[in-house]
Structure formats: C-alpha cells, structure tokens
Design a protein around this motif. Structure first.
Motif, mmCIF file in Angstrom:
data_model
loop_
_atom_site.group_PDB
_atom_site.id
_atom_site.type_symbol
_atom_site.label_atom_id
_atom_site.label_comp_id
_atom_site.label_asym_id
_atom_site.label_seq_id
_atom_site.Cartn_x
_atom_site.Cartn_y
_atom_site.Cartn_z
ATOM 1 N N TYR A 188 -1.596 2.206 10.566
ATOM 2 C CA TYR A 188 -2.788 2.827 9.990
ATOM 3 C C TYR A 188 -2.597 4.332 9.840
ATOM 4 C CZ TYR A 188 -5.475 -1.477 10.663
ATOM 5 O OH TYR A 188 -5.945 -2.760 10.583
ATOM 6 N N SER A 189 -1.892 4.929 10.795
ATOM 7 C CA SER A 189 -1.673 6.382 10.713
ATOM 8 C C SER A 189 -0.451 6.758 11.532
ATOM 9 C CB SER A 189 -2.899 7.146 11.222
ATOM 10 O OG SER A 189 -3.013 7.021 12.622
ATOM 11 N N MET A 190 0.175 7.851 11.112
ATOM 12 C CA MET A 190 1.338 8.391 11.830
ATOM 13 C C MET A 190 1.236 9.902 11.861
ATOM 14 S SD MET A 190 4.568 6.408 10.187
ATOM 15 C CE MET A 190 5.586 5.693 11.426
ATOM 16 N N ASP A 191 1.422 10.505 13.025
ATOM 17 C CA ASP A 191 1.570 11.960 13.163
ATOM 18 C C ASP A 191 2.904 12.185 13.840
ATOM 19 O OD1 ASP A 191 -0.888 12.291 12.048
ATOM 20 O OD2 ASP A 191 -1.945 12.700 13.917
ATOM 21 N N LEU A 192 3.871 12.728 13.094
ATOM 22 C CA LEU A 192 5.245 12.845 13.583
ATOM 23 C C LEU A 192 5.622 14.325 13.706
ATOM 24 C CD1 LEU A 192 6.724 10.174 11.139
ATOM 25 C CD2 LEU A 192 5.992 9.804 13.495
ATOM 26 N N MET A 217 0.855 -1.198 0.000
ATOM 27 C CA MET A 217 0.000 0.000 0.000
ATOM 28 C C MET A 217 0.888 1.243 0.000
ATOM 29 S SD MET A 217 -2.804 1.722 0.143
ATOM 30 C CE MET A 217 -4.008 0.422 0.267
ATOM 31 N N THR A 218 0.641 2.145 -0.955
ATOM 32 C CA THR A 218 1.406 3.388 -1.030
ATOM 33 C C THR A 218 0.944 4.359 0.055
ATOM 34 O OG1 THR A 218 1.438 3.070 -3.414
ATOM 35 C CG2 THR A 218 2.175 5.197 -2.605
ATOM 36 N N ALA A 219 1.898 5.108 0.585
ATOM 37 C CA ALA A 219 1.585 6.060 1.656
ATOM 38 C C ALA A 219 1.151 7.401 1.075
ATOM 39 C CB ALA A 219 2.795 6.244 2.544
ATOM 40 N N PHE A 220 0.226 8.033 1.756
ATOM 41 C CA PHE A 220 -0.146 9.427 1.471
ATOM 42 C C PHE A 220 0.527 10.289 2.540
ATOM 43 C CE2 PHE A 220 -2.970 12.910 2.832
ATOM 44 C CZ PHE A 220 -2.942 13.683 1.684
ATOM 45 N N VAL A 221 1.293 11.287 2.107
ATOM 46 C CA VAL A 221 2.091 12.087 3.050
ATOM 47 C C VAL A 221 1.729 13.552 2.888
ATOM 48 C CG1 VAL A 221 4.428 12.760 3.718
ATOM 49 C CG2 VAL A 221 3.990 10.425 2.974
ATOM 50 N N ARG A 222 1.552 14.234 4.002
ATOM 51 C CA ARG A 222 1.388 15.689 3.959
ATOM 52 C C ARG A 222 2.026 16.298 5.200
ATOM 53 N NH1 ARG A 222 -5.004 17.075 5.133
ATOM 54 N NH2 ARG A 222 -5.077 16.277 7.263
ATOM 55 N N VAL A 223 2.317 17.588 5.122
ATOM 56 C CA VAL A 223 2.921 18.307 6.248
ATOM 57 C C VAL A 223 1.955 19.388 6.694
ATOM 58 C CG1 VAL A 223 4.862 19.713 7.021
ATOM 59 C CG2 VAL A 223 5.259 17.842 5.441
ATOM 60 N N CYS A 224 1.666 19.444 7.983
ATOM 61 C CA CYS A 224 0.767 20.466 8.547
ATOM 62 C C CYS A 224 1.571 21.356 9.485
ATOM 63 C CB CYS A 224 -0.366 19.827 9.333
ATOM 64 S SG CYS A 224 -1.428 18.810 8.308
ATOM 65 N N GLY A 225 1.291 22.657 9.445
ATOM 66 C CA GLY A 225 1.945 23.588 10.354
ATOM 67 C C GLY A 225 1.188 23.704 11.667
ATOM 68 N N PRO A 226 1.678 24.540 12.588
ATOM 69 C CA PRO A 226 0.948 24.773 13.841
ATOM 70 C C PRO A 226 -0.425 25.376 13.546
ATOM 71 C CG PRO A 226 3.167 25.723 13.933
ATOM 72 C CD PRO A 226 2.910 25.337 12.513
ATOM 73 N N PRO A 227 -1.425 25.166 14.424
ATOM 74 C CA PRO A 227 -2.776 25.686 14.165
ATOM 75 C C PRO A 227 -2.774 27.201 13.953
ATOM 76 C CG PRO A 227 -2.778 24.217 16.074
ATOM 77 C CD PRO A 227 -1.345 24.435 15.701
ATOM 78 N N ASN A 228 -3.467 27.637 12.911
ATOM 79 C CA ASN A 228 -3.683 29.075 12.614
ATOM 80 C C ASN A 228 -2.380 29.869 12.478
ATOM 81 O OD1 ASN A 228 -6.523 28.698 12.850
ATOM 82 N ND2 ASN A 228 -6.285 28.782 15.076
ATOM 83 N N SER A 229 -1.324 29.222 12.053
ATOM 84 C CA SER A 229 -0.077 29.971 11.839
ATOM 85 C C SER A 229 0.741 29.306 10.752
ATOM 86 C CB SER A 229 0.730 30.066 13.139
ATOM 87 O OG SER A 229 1.147 28.789 13.554
ATOM 88 N N ASN A 230 1.838 29.946 10.405
ATOM 89 C CA ASN A 230 2.683 29.478 9.322
ATOM 90 C C ASN A 230 3.659 28.414 9.830
ATOM 91 O OD1 ASN A 230 3.919 29.285 6.884
ATOM 92 N ND2 ASN A 230 4.454 31.449 6.705
ATOM 93 N N PHE A 231 4.257 27.671 8.877
ATOM 94 C CA PHE A 231 5.322 26.734 9.247
ATOM 95 C C PHE A 231 6.479 27.470 9.907
ATOM 96 C CE2 PHE A 231 3.621 24.430 5.444
ATOM 97 C CZ PHE A 231 3.246 23.270 6.097
ATOM 98 N N LEU A 232 6.787 28.654 9.345
ATOM 99 C CA LEU A 232 7.979 29.392 9.768
ATOM 100 C C LEU A 232 7.691 30.161 11.055
ATOM 101 C CD1 LEU A 232 10.876 30.075 8.897
ATOM 102 C CD2 LEU A 232 9.960 32.001 7.625
ATOM 103 N N THR A 253 -4.843 5.009 -0.657
ATOM 104 C CA THR A 253 -6.176 4.646 -1.144
ATOM 105 C C THR A 253 -6.880 3.812 -0.087
ATOM 106 O OG1 THR A 253 -5.210 2.724 -2.239
ATOM 107 C CG2 THR A 253 -5.579 4.676 -3.597
ATOM 108 N N GLY A 254 -8.186 3.880 -0.101
ATOM 109 C CA GLY A 254 -8.935 3.157 0.912
ATOM 110 C C GLY A 254 -8.797 3.833 2.267
ATOM 111 N N VAL A 255 -9.234 3.130 3.300
ATOM 112 C CA VAL A 255 -9.211 3.700 4.646
ATOM 113 C C VAL A 255 -8.457 2.809 5.607
ATOM 114 C CG1 VAL A 255 -10.644 4.442 6.586
ATOM 115 C CG2 VAL A 255 -11.406 4.881 4.258
ATOM 116 N N SER A 256 -8.761 1.518 5.571
ATOM 117 C CA SER A 256 -8.268 0.655 6.634
ATOM 118 C C SER A 256 -7.153 -0.294 6.202
ATOM 119 C CB SER A 256 -9.429 -0.156 7.209
ATOM 120 O OG SER A 256 -10.047 -0.910 6.169
ATOM 121 N N ALA A 257 -6.569 -0.050 5.015
ATOM 122 C CA ALA A 257 -5.439 -0.888 4.602
ATOM 123 C C ALA A 257 -4.172 -0.338 5.247
ATOM 124 C CB ALA A 257 -5.312 -0.881 3.087
ATOM 125 N N PRO A 258 -3.408 -1.160 5.972
ATOM 126 C CA PRO A 258 -2.208 -0.632 6.638
ATOM 127 C C PRO A 258 -1.111 -0.279 5.646
ATOM 128 C CG PRO A 258 -2.342 -3.009 6.905
ATOM 129 C CD PRO A 258 -3.605 -2.586 6.218
#
Length: 401
Positions: A102-106, A1-16, A39-44
């Motif tokens: 199933y999920s990672m928040d790093l 299963m291919t991973a979907f990766v995204r980066v989120c900044g702190p709430p209501n502010s910029n990365f920097l 793809t899908g939801v529950s595939a590890p």
C-alpha cells in the motif's frame, strides 16, 4: 496498478547536505523515496525492485548562440554519467516476483565523490550545475528512481538537484597568496605583475601591481622606449570538447580598463597599480523583480565561473598589455579563478562549512545509520490503517479512531 513515486528531502532543508568540493563536510544527498498507488487510495501496488542514483547530464552545442550556424553545425552532444554509486532501496524476497504494498517510505543517502579515489569519472568531484546563455553548454543533475513492477518495464522517475561547488571560495588561504609573473617580448623591456589574491567573485575589486623594467644590457635601446598606455582586462575562455580530437575555443573579454601614460621608461623602471571591478550579472528583470529560477540550476550573479566538465571547461585570465613605442608591445595572461560568490558571501559560508564539517565527523560513509524503511504490505495486520481506512464486514470504510 501504476506506482506514484516522489522523493522528499529532510524536514525544512535541502536534499544536498554538506558542501561539494570540500571533503571534510562529506557532501551527500539525503531523503526518502515514497511509493504510493497512482490512482485511487487502497489499491495495492506490485513492486519488485527500487533503486536510486544521482545522474549527471552534460551537453554542448557551441553554435547554439548563432542563428545561422545553429542549423548547419553538428547536433548537440550529450553525455550521461552516474555520480558515485547506485543504491538498492528495495528488492522483493527470493522466490517472489513482486510484493503487493500500500505504501513504501525508503530512506536513502547518496555520497557525492570528493576526489580522493583516483581519476575514474565516478570518483571525481562533480562539476557545478551551470547553464550558459543559449544553452551552448550545460551541466545538470537529477536523482533517478528506478521502479520495477513485476513483469512491466522498468520505469524511471527523475528529480532535479541543483549542485554547487565550494572549493573555489576566495576566502580560502590558497587563493590569498600573492601570485607574480613576468613576460618579455624583445629583450628590451620586462613586464612584471603581482596579484595579491587570485580568486574573484561578482563585484569583487581586482587589483594588480605592474612593473615595467628596462634590460640593463640593452640600456641604450631601453632609454628610447616610451610607455604609451597599459590595458588590463579579464578574459573568459570556454573550451568545448577539450578532451576530444577537435577542441573549440571561444574567448570573450568581460571587462577592460586602459590607463594612458605617455612617459619615457625610466632607468629604474616604471611602477603602477591598476584595478577594475569584476563584472556582475543583474538577476532582476526590467521591473526590478527577481524571476523564479530553474529548478535544476542555482541562481548566480555571474554568467559563468571556473569549472571543468567532461565536454567543456571554462577558464579565466587577467590580461595586462603594455603599449610602447621603440619596443614591441607586451601581453601577459595570468590565470585566475572565478567563484560564483563574492568575497562577502564567501566569508558568510565559512562558518557554515565549519559546522557542516563537525556534523559530518559523526557520519560513517560505510554505515550511515539510515532509519529503517517503512513498508505497508497488503497482507500486514491492519494494513489499511496506514491509509486511514479499515474493513467493516466486507466493505472498506474511513477509519475513525
């Protein structure tokens, strides 16, 4: 299963966070890397390794602004550097090839160098993001997340980050000390100038005090000199490949003003004040609308500003030229600093910089106290609950709490 990766900044502010170029604010990029099934939801997803770094890309193509030269000149030159250090976010335990998750928040924090570690490239203060017209030169930054999934190839995911520099603000005291210079061409007349400050932004007034003094040892020649006119201007000089073997210079006059005088040079000298307004780039289109900016580049009210990269540097000079009869013309070029913000904008930033420095005093670069990573493994108890699902018998069903 291919991973979907995204980066989120702190709430209501910029990365920097913080102000690059100002060490007291500990400039840094904060956020978290989120890994989910593509793809899908529950595939590890099988994850072996996750790292993140800040990458700087710099390119030059001096002939790009000329249609005829563009195809004949050398190809675009590009360099890629890592800014600061790469950060390891996850590595599966020894003896395992990968972890099924199933999920990672790093969470992560990448500290941006602020110039106190010597002259190594990775420790220099990084230049600001900038794209010149026709892409003759550009610098841009991106966070690069590298994910290793078992035996598969390493995949890289890039996320642009606009970067500005704040060490050229015209409100800093170092730029508000008067600067003076003198120039002589034929020992008959001396041209002297004085600048009350030497950092300017868009639409800032540029004022210069000018003095033309006769050489008293050649007073008989000096008395015959007539000052015809005095011209002041602002020159932009872009030097491509300035650290290489064949640097290429392009000089452009941004603004110019001429004052006609036609006066004999007095024995006591001639004094005047001249000024002009630093040019500004209109960010609105023909309909008066500010278009959406590019994600990798901040929007500036100037075409460019003082900056030094690895492949190019941009310098600015205030030029004063005295046109005379019975004496050679005198040209004086005084270096100045150009800031992307006007003087009012610089004043507004000062309070925020002060607050950022207070906030940074509680941050330890060696131990930034990041939140713990959140990893939901396939074999964890009630792991599917994190996805809003549960097992009913042998079937997966939506979780109803």
């Amino acid at each position: 299963m291919t991973a979907f990766v995204r980066v989120c900044g702190p709430p209501n502010s910029n990365f920097l966070v913080g102000y690059p170029g100002i060490s007291a604010t500990l400039p840094r990029i904060e956020g978290k890397v989120e890994v989910r099934p593509a793809t899908g939801v529950s595939a590890p997803v099988s994850i072996s390794l996750v790292t993140i770094c800040l990458q700087r890309r710099e390119t030059i193509h001096p002939a790009a602004d000329s249609v005829t030269k563009k195809h004949l000149a050398a190809p675009r030159k590009e360099i890629i550097d890592i800014v600061g250090k790469e950060m390891l976010l996850f590595r599966c335990p020894a003896g395992k090839e990968y972890e099924n998750v199933y999920s990672m928040d790093l969470p992560f924090v990448l500290f941006i160098p602020f110039g106190r570690g010597g002259e190594e490239t990775s420790r220099r203060v990084p230049p600001a993001s900038l794209q010149l017209a026709s892409r003759t030169a550009e610098t841009y930054y991106e966070m690069v997340v590298m994910v290793q999934q078992g035996h598969q190839e390493q995949k890289k995911y890039a996320f642009p980050v606009p970067m500005s520099r704040y060490d050229t603000l015209s409100t800093f005291g170092m730029y508000n000390r008067p600067e003076s210079a003198e120039r002589v061409t034929d020992h008959i007349v001396t041209l002297g100038i004085s600048l009350p400050r030497w950092s300017y932004g868009p639409l800032d007034p540029v004022s210069v005090y000018i003095k033309l003094s006769p050489n008293l040892e050649y007073i008989s020649k000096s008395k015959r000199v007539t000052i015809q006119k005095i011209t002041i201007g602002i020159d932009e000089e872009i030097i491509y490949n300035h650290e290489g073997d064949e640097p290429q210079r392009k000089v452009k006059t941004l603004a110019k003003q001429t004052q006609s005088i036609n006066v004999r040079l007095p024995e006591a000298g001639y004094f005047t004040n001249l000024g002009l307004v630093f040019p500004s780039k209109d960010m609105r289109d023909s309909e008066g609308i500010i278009p959406r900016g590019k994600q990798a580049f901040p929007m500036y009210s100037v075409g460019s500003f003082s900056t030094v990269g690895s492949l190019y540097k941009i310098e600015y000079y205030l030029t004063v030229k005295a046109h005379m009869s019975s004496a050679r013309d005198i040209l004086l070029r005084q270096p100045i600093v150009v800031c992307p913000l006007d003087h009012a904008g610089c004043k507004e930033e000062m309070e925020a910089i002060e607050q950022a420095a207070k906030d940074a005093s509680h941050v330890k670069p060696d131990n930034p106290m990041l939140p713990a990573p959140t990893i939901v493994r396939m074999n964890d108890y009630n792991a599917l609950h994190a996805l809003g699902m549960t097992m009913v018998g042998t079937q997966r069903k939506p979780l109803i709490e």
